[in-house]
Design an enzyme around this catalytic site. Sequence first.
Site, short mmCIF file in Angstrom:
data_model
loop_
_atom_site.label_atom_id
_atom_site.label_comp_id
_atom_site.label_asym_id
_atom_site.label_seq_id
_atom_site.Cartn_x
_atom_site.Cartn_y
_atom_site.Cartn_z
N GLY A 106 68.73 6.63 -26.80
CA GLY A 106 68.50 8.03 -27.10
C GLY A 106 67.97 8.22 -28.50
O GLY A 106 67.43 7.30 -29.12
N HIS B 155 59.41 5.73 -28.64
CA HIS B 155 59.90 5.66 -27.26
C HIS B 155 58.88 6.24 -26.30
O HIS B 155 58.69 5.72 -25.19
CB HIS B 155 61.22 6.44 -27.12
CG HIS B 155 62.36 5.85 -27.90
ND1 HIS B 155 62.86 6.44 -29.03
CD2 HIS B 155 63.10 4.73 -27.69
CE1 HIS B 155 63.87 5.72 -29.50
NE2 HIS B 155 64.03 4.67 -28.70
#
Length: 305
Positions: free
Chosen positions: A35, A41
Site C-alpha cells: 500500500g 506502483h
Amino acid sequence: MSEGPTLANTREELSGLLASARREGRRIGFVPTMGALHEGHASLVREAARHADLVVVSIFVNPMQFSPTEDLDRYPRTLPDDLALCGANGVAVVFAPAVEEMYAGGFSHDRVRDGVTVHPGTLATILDGESRPGHFDGVLTVVAKLFGLVQPDVAVFGQKDYQQLALIRAMVRDLCLPVEIVGAETTREPDGLAMSSRNRYLDPAQRAAATVLHRALCAAQVRAAYGVASARWAAMSVLRAEPQIELDYLALTGADLGEPPENGEGRILVAARLGSTRLIDNLPIHFSTPSLTAPAGSTTEEGGS
Ligand code: PAF
C-alpha cells in the site's frame, strides 16, 4: 470508462472474484504491494497489464518482514487513496486482507517460527538481509502465500528492491512455482530519487539530501570504465559529501549479486539512513578492466561493501 477495482478482504471473496477469469482462461497479472501506493506502483500495474488480461493488486503490510524494532506501526496506510490509484490504472481486483486472514490466529514472530515458512538461503544473508535479519524470510513467506491465493500467471516486482526481486526469482525457480516473474524499471522523481512509500517520512532537508543516493550511483556508473575500485571511489566521494546520511552499505556486485566481473555487467546498490528513514537504491553498471589512464587517486579502494 473505468468502474474502479473490486475490493476483496477475504480469501473467499478473492477466489470468488477470480473464478470466472480462470474458467475463461484469462491471464491474471499480479502486483503485490504494502500500500501507500505512488507512481512507481502505477508503473508496475501498467507493466502487469502488458502481460495479462486483468490485474490484481494486493495491499498488505506484512508484519513478518518487519523486525520488532522496525517501522511496522508507523508504516503508512492509505487505502482510499490506494483504491483511487488502482482505479485510475485499470486494476480489476484489490485484495486487502486483515492480518488474521494471512496469518491464522494473528501474527507473532514466535507463532510464525513454529509454522512452515520460506527460508531463502545465503542470498538473503547479504546486503539488506545482513542489515535486516529475517526480513526476506518474511517477504518470501508472504509472497508464497499470495501466489497461492491469487494464482497469477505473471507477477511484477520493482527493480528498486533488487535483492528482493532476485530472491523471488530464486524461490519461483527452486520451489517450481508456476508463475512468470517480471522485473520492472525503477520509477524516479525528476531529481533522480527512487520513488518509495518511505519518502513521505523525509522532512524537506532530508528530502533534498536523499538525491545523494542516485547521484552516487550515477558517479560510479561513469567511473566504472576504470574498474570496480574506481567506481566505488567515485560513489563514496559523493556519499561522503552529504553529512545527513548514515551509510548502511555500498556494494558493487555482479548482476546476480555475486562478485563483480572485471569486464561486464554488474550492479551497484546502496542503502542509507536519513534520520530514522532507511532508503535503498541501485543501478546497473558496466565494469571495464582498469587502464593506465585511470584518473590519479581514483583506483584507491575506499569504504566497505
Ligand atoms: O516490495 C514490497 O512492497 C513487499 O516486500 C512485498 C513484495 C509486497 C511483500 O510484502
